[in-house]
Design an enzyme around this catalytic site. Structure first.
Site, PDB file in Angstrom:
ATOM      1  N   TRP A  21     -51.797   5.663   8.226  1.00  0.00           N
ATOM      2  CA  TRP A  21     -50.959   6.064   7.712  1.00  0.00           C
ATOM      3  C   TRP A  21     -50.473   4.747   6.276  1.00  0.00           C
ATOM      4  CZ3 TRP A  21     -44.742   7.050   7.928  1.00  0.00           C
ATOM      5  CH2 TRP A  21     -43.878   6.999   7.190  1.00  0.00           C
ATOM      6  N   TYR A  57     -50.342  10.560   2.824  1.00  0.00           N
ATOM      7  CA  TYR A  57     -51.318   8.336   3.026  1.00  0.00           C
ATOM      8  C   TYR A  57     -51.268   7.919   1.887  1.00  0.00           C
ATOM      9  CZ  TYR A  57     -49.730   9.979   7.937  1.00  0.00           C
ATOM     10  OH  TYR A  57     -49.457  10.557   8.602  1.00  0.00           O
ATOM     11  N   ARG A 209     -42.826   1.614  14.070  1.00  0.00           N
ATOM     12  CA  ARG A 209     -43.114   0.910  12.874  1.00  0.00           C
ATOM     13  C   ARG A 209     -43.160  -0.933  13.134  1.00  0.00           C
ATOM     14  NH1 ARG A 209     -40.878   5.035  13.120  1.00  0.00           N
ATOM     15  NH2 ARG A 209     -39.073   5.187  13.834  1.00  0.00           N
ATOM     16  N   LYS A 215     -43.468  -9.086  16.969  1.00  0.00           N
ATOM     17  CA  LYS A 215     -43.904  -9.709  16.096  1.00  0.00           C
ATOM     18  C   LYS A 215     -42.612 -10.553  15.335  1.00  0.00           C
ATOM     19  CE  LYS A 215     -48.578  -8.678  16.509  1.00  0.00           C
ATOM     20  NZ  LYS A 215     -49.758  -8.533  15.660  1.00  0.00           N
ATOM     21  N   ALA A 281     -53.045   0.728  12.612  1.00  0.00           N
ATOM     22  CA  ALA A 281     -54.342  -0.042  12.382  1.00  0.00           C
ATOM     23  C   ALA A 281     -54.041  -0.038  11.068  1.00  0.00           C
ATOM     24  CB  ALA A 281     -54.945  -0.418  13.436  1.00  0.00           C
TER      25      ALA A 281
END
Length: 328
Positions: A21, A57, A209, A215, A281
Site C-alpha cells: 500500500w 493502492y 500504521r 519511532k 515497506a
C-alpha cells in the site's frame, strides 16, 4: 523464514508477506519507485515470497511497481502474488465498493496487465459490497478459477456472517482482516471462526500504521493527505495513550533481542488463527527488519504482561473502522 502451505497454491508461502500500500504513495506521503522495486526484489531474495497488493493502492501504481519488480526477478525465485478487486474510483479520487461480476471481469484483466502475469495466485474481494449478493461475487470468482486466471480465492474485511453467505457461491481459501496489538476485535469471533473452518488468514496493519515501530513522539506530524491524519489513535490524548503503551512494551521486546516492530509482528504470528502477517515497506531496510519476526515465541508470562499493559494504558481501544470506504 517460516512457510505454510496455502491451498490451492502450489508453492509454500512465507508467513511474512510484503504489503505494498505504501508503495502506491496514496495516503502515505509518497514513495520512490526505484526504491520500492528494490524492496520487492530484496524481499523475494530474502525469502519473503508473498507480495500483497491492490489496484486502489495509488490507483494502479502499486500493481505496476510490483509488475516491474517481477519482470526483473524473472524465474530466479518463486513468488506468490495476492491482489484484490472491488473498489472503483473516479477522476476526483472518490472511492466506492463494486463487486459486481462485470466489475470483476474488468478488474482481473487490468490487474493481470499491470502485474505482467498470466495468472494471479490469490484474488481477494477488498471490501464487502452489500449491493451485490456475496454468493454472486463468489460464483464469479469460481469461474475465474476454472478459467485458470486465478488460483485461490480470498476476501478482506469480511465478518463471519458475510463469509458464510459468500461460501454459498463458491470456495473460500483466505481472509484478510486488520489485526495488531492495538486492534484486536477479530479475536472475539473472526479468528476462532477461521481456525475452525480451515480458512487461512493474512492479517494486515501489524505495525498499526507505524505506531508499533516506536519511532513516533507526541509532537510527530504527518504530511497532508497522510492516512494517519484521519486515524483517531494519532490525535490528542489518544496519541499520548498509545505512545505510552509503546514505551511500556519496549522492554519486553528488548528482552527477546527484538525491535518493537519485530516484537509486534512476532506477537501476531503467535496468536491462534493467524497464518500470515503482512508487513508494509517501501525501502529494503524496512523489509529486511521483518526477517527477525519469525522463529521465536513469547512466553505466557510476557503475553499476560502485554495484556496488562494494554488494559492499563489504553482503557478505550480504537479500531480501524475509519479506513472503511463508502458503501454504494
Amino acid at each position: 523464514m517460516e512457510y505454510i502451505q496455502l491451498d490451492p497454491i502450489d508453492k509454500k508461502v512465507s508467513r511474512i508477506g510484503l504489503g505494498t500500500w505504501v508503495m502506491g504513495g496514496w495516503m502515505w506521503g509518497g514513495a520512490d519507485e526505484k526504491e520500492a522495486i528494490q524492496t520487492i526484489i530484496k524481499a523475494i531474495e530474502w525469502g519473503i515470497n508473498l507480495i500483497d497488493t491492490a489496484p486502489i493502492y495509488g490507483f494502479g501504481r502499486a500493481e505496476e511497481i510490483v509488475g516491474k519488480a517481477l519482470k526483473l526477478v524473472g524465474n530466479s525465485f518463486p513468488f506468490v502474488i495476492a491482489t484484490k478487486f472491488g473498489l472503483e474510483w473516479n477522476e476526483r479520487g472518490e472511492i466506492r465498493r463494486n463487486s459486481s461480476p462485470a466489475r470483476i471481469r474488468q478488474e482481473i484483466e487490468a490487474s493481470l496487465s499491470r502485474l505482467g502475469l498470466p495468472v494471479i495466485d490469490l484474488y481477494q474481494v477488498h471490501w464487502p459490497d452489500a449491493q451485490v449478493p456475496f454468493e454472486e461475487t463468489a460464483y464469479a470468482l469460481l469461474k475465474l478459477k476454472e478459467e485458470g486466471k486465478i488460483r485461490a480465492i480470498g476476501v478482506s474485511n469480511f465478518s463471519p456472517n458475510q463469509v458464510e453467505l459468500f461460501r454459498k457461491g463458491g470456495p473460500l481459501h483466505t481472509l484478510q482482516p486488520p489485526y495488531n496489538l492495538f486492534e484486536r476485535a477479530i479475536e472475539k469471533d473472526l479468528l476462532p471462526y477461521c481456525l475452525q473452518q480451515g480458512i487461512a488468514t493474512l492479517t494486515y496493519g501489524v505495525l498499526c500504521r507505524g505506531l508499533l515501530t516506536g519511532k513516533f513522539h507526541p509532537h510527530t506530524t504527518f504530511p497532508e493527505g497522510d492516512l494517519r491524519n484521519y486515524d483517531p489513535k494519532f490525535q490528542g490524548e489518544n496519541f499520548r495513550c498509545y505512545l505510552q503503551a509503546v514505551e511500556k512494551l519496549r522492554p519486553i521486546a528488548a528482552k527477546y533481542g527484538k525491535s518493537l516492530a519485530q516484537f509486534a509482528a512476532g506477537w501476531a504470528l503467535g496468536q491462534p488463527g493467524v497464518s500470515i502477517v503482512l508487513w508494509g515497506a517501501r525501502r529494503p531496510t524496512q523489509i529486511k527488519e521483518a526477517l527477525g519476526s519469525t522463529g521465536w515465541h513469547l512466553n505466557k508470562e510476557d503475553l499476560d504482561q502485554i495484556d496488562t499493559i494494554l488494559a492499563q494504558t489504553i482503557p478505550r481501544p480504537i479500531g480501524p473502522e475509519f479506513m472503511a470506504p463508502l458503501e454504494n
